[in-house]
Design an enzyme around this catalytic site. Structure first.
Site, PDB file in Angstrom:
ATOM      1  N   GLU A 145      -6.712  -4.411  -7.219  1.00  0.00           N
ATOM      2  CA  GLU A 145      -6.537  -3.500  -8.353  1.00  0.00           C
ATOM      3  C   GLU A 145      -6.794  -4.171  -9.700  1.00  0.00           C
ATOM      4  O   GLU A 145      -5.878  -4.367 -10.507  1.00  0.00           O
ATOM      5  CB  GLU A 145      -5.136  -2.874  -8.337  1.00  0.00           C
ATOM      6  CG  GLU A 145      -4.972  -1.873  -7.229  1.00  0.00           C
ATOM      7  CD  GLU A 145      -3.607  -1.182  -7.248  1.00  0.00           C
ATOM      8  OE1 GLU A 145      -2.723  -1.604  -8.016  1.00  0.00           O
ATOM      9  OE2 GLU A 145      -3.435  -0.232  -6.484  1.00  0.00           O
ATOM     10  N   GLU A 316      -4.988   2.236   0.035  1.00  0.00           N
ATOM     11  CA  GLU A 316      -3.527   2.329   0.095  1.00  0.00           C
ATOM     12  C   GLU A 316      -3.144   3.793  -0.074  1.00  0.00           C
ATOM     13  O   GLU A 316      -3.392   4.376  -1.131  1.00  0.00           O
ATOM     14  CB  GLU A 316      -2.891   1.504  -1.028  1.00  0.00           C
ATOM     15  CG  GLU A 316      -3.227   0.029  -0.960  1.00  0.00           C
ATOM     16  CD  GLU A 316      -2.607  -0.776  -2.103  1.00  0.00           C
ATOM     17  OE1 GLU A 316      -1.750  -0.247  -2.837  1.00  0.00           O
ATOM     18  OE2 GLU A 316      -3.001  -1.947  -2.274  1.00  0.00           O
TER      19      GLU A 316
HETATM   20  C1  GAL Z   1      -0.435  -0.860  -5.581  1.00  0.00           C
HETATM   21  C2  GAL Z   1      -0.691  -2.312  -5.202  1.00  0.00           C
HETATM   22  C3  GAL Z   1       0.129  -2.736  -4.014  1.00  0.00           C
HETATM   23  C4  GAL Z   1       1.544  -2.272  -4.179  1.00  0.00           C
HETATM   24  C5  GAL Z   1       1.559  -0.783  -4.327  1.00  0.00           C
HETATM   25  C6  GAL Z   1       2.933  -0.185  -4.419  1.00  0.00           C
HETATM   26  O1  GAL Z   1      -0.702  -0.639  -6.926  1.00  0.00           O
HETATM   27  O2  GAL Z   1      -2.037  -2.528  -4.917  1.00  0.00           O
HETATM   28  O3  GAL Z   1       0.089  -4.134  -3.901  1.00  0.00           O
HETATM   29  O4  GAL Z   1       2.109  -2.903  -5.271  1.00  0.00           O
HETATM   30  O5  GAL Z   1       0.876  -0.449  -5.494  1.00  0.00           O
HETATM   31  O6  GAL Z   1       2.862   1.204  -4.572  1.00  0.00           O
END
Ligand code: GAL
Length: 652
Positions: A145, A316
């Site tokens: 990110e 994710e």
């Molecule tokens: C994203 C990040 C992850 C984790 C996640 C939690 O922004 O890539 O590592 O922190 O959020 O929601």
């Protein structure tokens, strides 16, 4: 990729090694086929300067691969370890107030620091050399990110040196820079590139052209940082997919340009976190608190698909409450499944959940996983199980086709209007998003695209609100689209951030013959009603002088032109409220011979090849029999439950 796959984010370094095998077996049993690992593990991969320990990672990859799982290996450069930050303290980014951003969380590095970039080359090379040919490693994720936690810009000495070089390369002579920036104003003229400063800590606002160039430079630094990693990985791990996980609503760097150097784009979709953090009012947030904004996920799917030139993943996917929004509600029953299908409907190759097991320690201990910290299934687990079974049975083909509608979203415009909003609430993202939502309410599928000729050429409908400047070849390509809608503020600057000599819309006058002679911003509560159309302008309005080739289609209540037209090209002279936007969308869709299904607030459609997907964001079931008109459903019923998904052959 022929069929959609499910994935999960896993942190072997967080768990006792005795658990790995059982975890891998359960993932497989659940229907997961891809696992992302490694992206934050630098302190375990290199516990001290130059002392690598890759054995545990090799064992973890072998365990996952042995269980039939494919691995995405993340480079760990978002989390430089303490010994590294201590070795070169000037690698820490400096905020706009001149303060270092300290070690103790993540993303504590400055993109312009050459010493840090070399350390990244080193760890990435070592990892790629060791694991690049492993049969289990199918993809790489660079860093994590970019831009998260406001980390694109850094006001460090390294950034200053690099910015001066960047300006010298762009302008050639300091005279050219002075002219482009308009530095005669307030005696800001410079005698050499060495005199350039960073645009922070000035007494009052810094020159907008200076700020825009700094933003362009900062974006280029991210692209260059990523390129080093991608080049190394390509050398040692040919044939693997290289991607990066972008975030929602991040505009600080040009994602199209970075994506052009990847094999696929990915993004991290947290519908409930984004809703809570977002700009909607409380009533909206309350209504959608367990499902998220019905358009937000789709907007990013439609954007990142084009950043990856057709190939994209959700890296994710939110599985339950997150820990980082002001409030973190649980997802509605069925929401995780619905979000998954929405991504597949927009052409995702993979939807991967964050994370496998909730961590009982450190910053994200309140963030749900598919498993609870005690390894029992959390609510998301069952939904993933259901999707896995369904997609296995349905065998849907993936990949979205080119949509009839293209909506232009441009990072430079986001920077320009962030620098010079002129009205506090003139937000370029919000403007573009409002148009996106209107077209989605009409039931149309959209491509969110850069302002580039090939992205808009020959489309049925192109929408380009708020595009700050336009190139000649982009203007030429717009002429090949059937219907085009421009304005407000489209073409109102040159690329040097000056008002065009012939006034706005600059070169776009070749499409609609008009001149914008003056503008005003409107404070909340103020509006200018449209005449003959429902709704009003809010936030922004323009006074427009039509040329001999343009006609006035609609006027504002004060008689001033509100909508102008030349053939199939329209210009809108203000920021439309929702009623005006819906009326306008309906009119121009009709003109482009695109149906308006008037779906209302909760139902949404995405077409994917021959299939149409329908999603119900309401908290009650909906009768969709009229919409499906006797088509045979491959998934779902004519009464679509809350969070329901229907899939059927789309009408031709
Ligand atoms: C994203 C990040 C992850 C984790 C996640 C939690 O922004 O890539 O590592 O922190 O959020 O929601």
């Amino acid at each position: 990729m022929a069929f959609q796959k499910l994935g999960v984010c896993y942190y072997p370094e967080h768990w006792d090694e005795a658990l790995w095998r059982e975890d891998a077996r359960r993932m497989r049993g659940l229907g997961i086929s891809i696992v992302r690992i490694g992206e934050f593990a630098w302190s375990r991969l290199e516990p001290a300067d130059g002392r690598y320990d890759f054995d545990w990672l090799a064992r973890a990859i072998d365990v996952l691969h042995g269980a039939g799982l494919e691995v995405v290996l993340g480079t760990p450069t978002a989390t430089p370890p303490k010994w590294l930050a201590d070795k070169m303290p000037d690698m820490l980014p400096i905020d706009a107030q001149g303060r270092p951003r300290k070690f103790g969380s993540r993303r504590h590095y400055c993109f312009s620091h050459e010493g840090y970039a070399r350390e990244c080359d080193r760890i990435v090379s070592a990892l790629a050399e060791t694991f690049g040919a492993h049969p289990g490693v199918v993809a790489w994720q660079t860093d994590n990110e970019y831009g998260c936690h406001d980390t694109v810009e850094s006001y460090s000495p390294a950034a200053l040196r690099a910015f001066r070089d960047w300006c010298a390369a762009k302008y050639g002579t300091i005279g050219a820079l002075n002219a482009a920036w308009g530095n005669v104003f307030w005696s800001m003229e410079l005698a050499s590139f060495d005199e350039i400063e960073l645009p922070n800590l000035t007494v009052t606002e810094a020159n907008p052209a200076h700020r825009l160039d700094f933003q362009r430079f900062s974006s280029d630094q991210v692209v260059a940082f990523n390129r080093r990693q991608a080049d190394i990985i390509r050398r040692f791990s040919p044939g693997r997919t290289i991607l990066h996980n972008f975030m929602g609503s991040f505009t600080a760097f040009d994602h199209y340009r970075l994506g052009a150097e990847l094999d696929a784009a990915a993004w991290d979709s947290y519908p409930l976190g984004f809703l809570e953090r977002g700009r909607h009012d409380d009533a909206f947030k309350l209504r959608y608190m367990r499902v998220g904004d019905p358009d937000y996920q789709a907007f990013h799917h439609d954007l990142y698909r084009n950043c990856g030139r057709g190939r994209w993943w959700v890296m994710e996917q939110q599985p339950g409450p997150v820990n980082w929004a002001p409030w973190n509600p649980a997802a509605a029953k069925g929401a995780v499944r619905m979000w998954t299908y929405e991504a597949f409907a927009a052409g995702a190759e993979v939807v991967s959940y964050f994370r496998w097991r909730q961590a009982p320690f450190a910053q994200e201990q309140m963030h749900a996983g598919l498993l609870r910290p005690d390894s029992q299934p959390a609510p998301g687990f069952g939904e993933v199980e259901q999707v896995a079974r369904e997609i296995e049975r349905l065998r849907l083909s993936g990949g979205a086709d080119r949509a009839d509608v293209a909506l232009v979203f441009d990072y430079e415009s986001a920077w320009a209007w962030g620098i010079e909003p002129q009205g506090q609430d003139f937000s370029y993202d919000e403007l573009v998003y409002a148009f996106y939502c209107a077209v989605r309410r009409a039931g149309l599928s959209v491509d969110v695209v850069p302002p580039m000729a090939e992205a808009v050429a020959n489309r049925r409908l192109v929408l380009a609100p708020g595009l700050f400047a336009a190139s000649e070849d982009f203007v030429a390509a717009l002429k090949t689209a059937d219907i085009v809608l421009l304005g407000p503020r489209t073409g109102s600057k040159t690329f040097d951030f000056q008002i065009p000599a012939q006034l706005p819309p600059g070169p776009l006058r070749a499409l609609v013959d008009l001149k914008v002679t003056r503008v005003e911003s409107l404070r909340p509560g103020a509006s200018i009603r449209a005449h003959g159309l429902p709704g009003a302008f809010e936030r922004w309005r323009e006074w427009v002088e039509p040329g001999p080739n343009a006609g006035v289609e609609a006027v504002a209540a004060d008689g001033e032109p509100a909508l102008l037209r030349q053939g199939g090209r329209y210009y809108l002279a203000g920021w439309p409220d929702e009623a005006l936007l819906d009326a306008l969308t309906s009119r121009i869709c009709g003109e482009a011979e695109l149906p308006n299904l008037a779906l209302g607030p909760d139902l949404r459609i995405r077409d994917c090849g021959p299939l149409r997907y329908l999603f119900n964001y309401a908290s009650k079931p909906r009768d969709i029999s009229q919409l499906i008109e006797g088509a045979e459903l491959r998934l779902g019923g004519s009464e679509l439950e809350a969070c329901g998904v229907a899939i059927y052959e789309r009408p031709t």
